[in-house]
Motif scaffolding. Structure first.
Motif, PDB file in Angstrom:
ATOM      1  N   VAL A  18       0.834  -1.206   0.000  1.00 31.85           N
ATOM      2  CA  VAL A  18       0.000   0.000   0.000  1.00 31.85           C
ATOM      3  C   VAL A  18       0.866   1.252   0.000  1.00 31.85           C
ATOM      4  O   VAL A  18       0.701   2.143  -0.846  1.00 31.85           O
ATOM      5  N   SER A  19       1.799   1.342   0.933  1.00 29.90           N
ATOM      6  CA  SER A  19       2.605   2.560   1.041  1.00 29.90           C
ATOM      7  C   SER A  19       3.464   2.769  -0.203  1.00 29.90           C
ATOM      8  O   SER A  19       3.614   3.899  -0.686  1.00 29.90           O
ATOM      9  N   THR A  42       2.814   1.692  -3.282  1.00 35.19           N
ATOM     10  CA  THR A  42       1.965   2.047  -4.418  1.00 35.19           C
ATOM     11  C   THR A  42       1.522   3.502  -4.328  1.00 35.19           C
ATOM     12  O   THR A  42       1.471   4.208  -5.345  1.00 35.19           O
ATOM     13  N   VAL A  43       1.202   3.950  -3.129  1.00 30.88           N
ATOM     14  CA  VAL A  43       0.836   5.361  -2.943  1.00 30.88           C
ATOM     15  C   VAL A  43       1.966   6.261  -3.421  1.00 30.88           C
ATOM     16  O   VAL A  43       1.741   7.274  -4.106  1.00 30.88           O
ATOM     17  N   ASP A  44       3.196   5.893  -3.101  1.00 33.73           N
ATOM     18  CA  ASP A  44       4.346   6.673  -3.574  1.00 33.73           C
ATOM     19  C   ASP A  44       4.470   6.608  -5.099  1.00 33.73           C
ATOM     20  O   ASP A  44       4.758   7.617  -5.748  1.00 33.73           O
ATOM     21  N   GLY A  74      -0.266  10.569  -6.355  1.00 31.62           N
ATOM     22  CA  GLY A  74      -1.471  11.381  -6.381  1.00 31.62           C
ATOM     23  C   GLY A  74      -2.235  11.380  -7.692  1.00 31.62           C
ATOM     24  O   GLY A  74      -3.247  12.080  -7.825  1.00 31.62           O
ATOM     25  N   PRO A 124      -6.408   7.157  -7.151  1.00 37.42           N
ATOM     26  CA  PRO A 124      -6.536   6.594  -5.807  1.00 37.42           C
ATOM     27  C   PRO A 124      -6.044   5.156  -5.732  1.00 37.42           C
ATOM     28  O   PRO A 124      -6.118   4.412  -6.712  1.00 37.42           O
ATOM     29  N   VAL A 125      -5.545   4.795  -4.570  1.00 31.00           N
ATOM     30  CA  VAL A 125      -5.110   3.426  -4.292  1.00 31.00           C
ATOM     31  C   VAL A 125      -6.136   2.782  -3.366  1.00 31.00           C
ATOM     32  O   VAL A 125      -6.437   3.328  -2.296  1.00 31.00           O
ATOM     33  N   ASN A 180      -1.501   3.614   5.925  1.00 31.73           N
ATOM     34  CA  ASN A 180      -0.498   3.439   4.882  1.00 31.73           C
ATOM     35  C   ASN A 180      -0.784   4.256   3.630  1.00 31.73           C
ATOM     36  O   ASN A 180      -0.017   4.199   2.657  1.00 31.73           O
ATOM     37  N   GLY A 181      -1.896   5.012   3.640  1.00 29.48           N
ATOM     38  CA  GLY A 181      -2.150   5.951   2.556  1.00 29.48           C
ATOM     39  C   GLY A 181      -3.217   5.571   1.557  1.00 29.48           C
ATOM     40  O   GLY A 181      -3.413   6.279   0.564  1.00 29.48           O
ATOM     41  N   ALA A 182      -3.928   4.464   1.791  1.00 30.19           N
ATOM     42  CA  ALA A 182      -4.986   4.068   0.857  1.00 30.19           C
ATOM     43  C   ALA A 182      -6.101   5.110   0.847  1.00 30.19           C
ATOM     44  O   ALA A 182      -6.397   5.734   1.863  1.00 30.19           O
ATOM     45  N   SER A 183      -6.723   5.276  -0.313  1.00 24.44           N
ATOM     46  CA  SER A 183      -7.828   6.230  -0.458  1.00 24.44           C
ATOM     47  C   SER A 183      -9.186   5.571  -0.307  1.00 24.44           C
ATOM     48  O   SER A 183     -10.193   6.262  -0.161  1.00 24.44           O
TER      49      SER A 183
END
Length: 304
Positions: free
Chosen positions: A63-64, A66-68, A72, A75-76, A98-101
């Motif tokens: 997750v983290s 993929t967000v990187d 932006g 969305p993940v 972990n930054g998932a949307s």
């Protein structure tokens, strides 16, 4: 990041090295190919993502990372496939941290919950987070159907916003729209029914063969939405033999083999899955090779 729940959302495969570790380098190669093709979101940890074989720290890393990687642009979405409500709530918390949307959620795993238990499960997780949720409705593979009456109850949770429609019943899209209007966004979850679902009013496509053929998948979606139905249908007819690789118990191996053929993946799977061999491998390779040889020329679908 806001999730629109429309467009093409690849259910991406998880890449592994030869020594069975996460292969984030090849994973990023694939993610960048998806972004360049114009996908609208990335879904992690689904069936294609070999979620049941991933360790908890690997899910966090995916997750983290993929967000990187997407930076932006889209969305993940993290899939939740847990056996208990407690574990599902924890998974939702970790996904957000972990930054998932957003989240895609299966009903409880292993235990065949009844309707009331299933609704209670979804509501408990939804009420524990502010992340938007897509219900994964796949009674064929996971034995629990989320019925229209159950969606009526789930509509009480504002953050339950969409459904991955995998019942294999195209008319269910019309039933959802007739009953709920636009309350729930509908995304087709079966590759071989995707264009038909879009014709019937689905908002998007949670896709599998997009992992190997991202441009063709997005082109079909955008052409159909632009009213260029014949062009979309022509590409879809070419695509169908490949799409059928997704409706198979060895869909992970099939699609990873296709990713190798298009240069954006490896064949490595995690045991107990094993790479295809023998006549089975030869058959799948023949389908892939035929598809690549006859690959259609695409219009400028990104600028429709």
């Amino acid at each position: 990041m806001k999730v629109a729940w429309q467009g093409v959302y690849p259910a991406v495969t998880t890449k592994f090295t030869n020594d069975d570790k996460l292969d984030l380098k090849m994973f990023e190669t694939n993610i960048q190919a998806q972004l360049a093709a114009g996908v609208d979101g990335i879904i992690l940890g689904g069936t294609l993502g070999e979620a049941s074989a991933l360790l908890e720290d690997e899910k966090d890393t995916l997750v983290s990372a993929t967000v990187d990687m997407v930076a932006g642009k889209v969305p993940v979405i993290m899939n939740i496939a847990e056996q208990t409500t407690k574990a599902a709530i924890i998974a939702a918390e970790k996904a957000k941290k972990n930054g998932a949307s957003g989240l895609m959620m299966l009903p409880p795993m292993r235990y065949k919950a009844d309707d009331h238990e299933t609704v209670t499960y979804y509501k408990a997780v939804a009420n524990s987070t502010d992340l938007p949720i897509m219900v994964y409705n796949n009674p064929v593979d996971y034995k629990i159907e989320v019925t229209l009456d159950m969606f009526e109850q789930l509509a009480e949770c504002d953050n339950i916003q969409s459904v991955k429609e995998s019942t294999r019943d195209i008319s269910n899209i019309t039933r959802m729209i007739n009953r709920f209007g636009d309350r729930f966004k509908i995304l087709s979850g079966v590759d071989t029914l995707a264009l038909e679902s879009l014709f019937m009013g689905a908002n998007g496509w949670v896709a599998g063969l997009v992992c190997a053929f991202p441009k063709e998948t997005v082109a079909i979606y955008r052409l159909q939405k632009a009213g260029r139905h014949e062009e979309a249908l022509k590409i879809y007819r070419w695509f169908l033999p490949l799409l059928e690789l997704d409706i198979n118990p060895k869909l992970v191996q099939n699609i990873k083999l296709a990713e190798v053929a298009t240069g954006i993946g490896t064949e490595n799977v995690r045991a107990p899955r094993l790479a295809l061999s023998g006549a089975e491998r030869k058959h799948v390779l023949q389908i892939i090779e035929t598809g690549i040889k006859t690959r259609p020329e695409l219009p400028d679908y990104l600028n429709l």
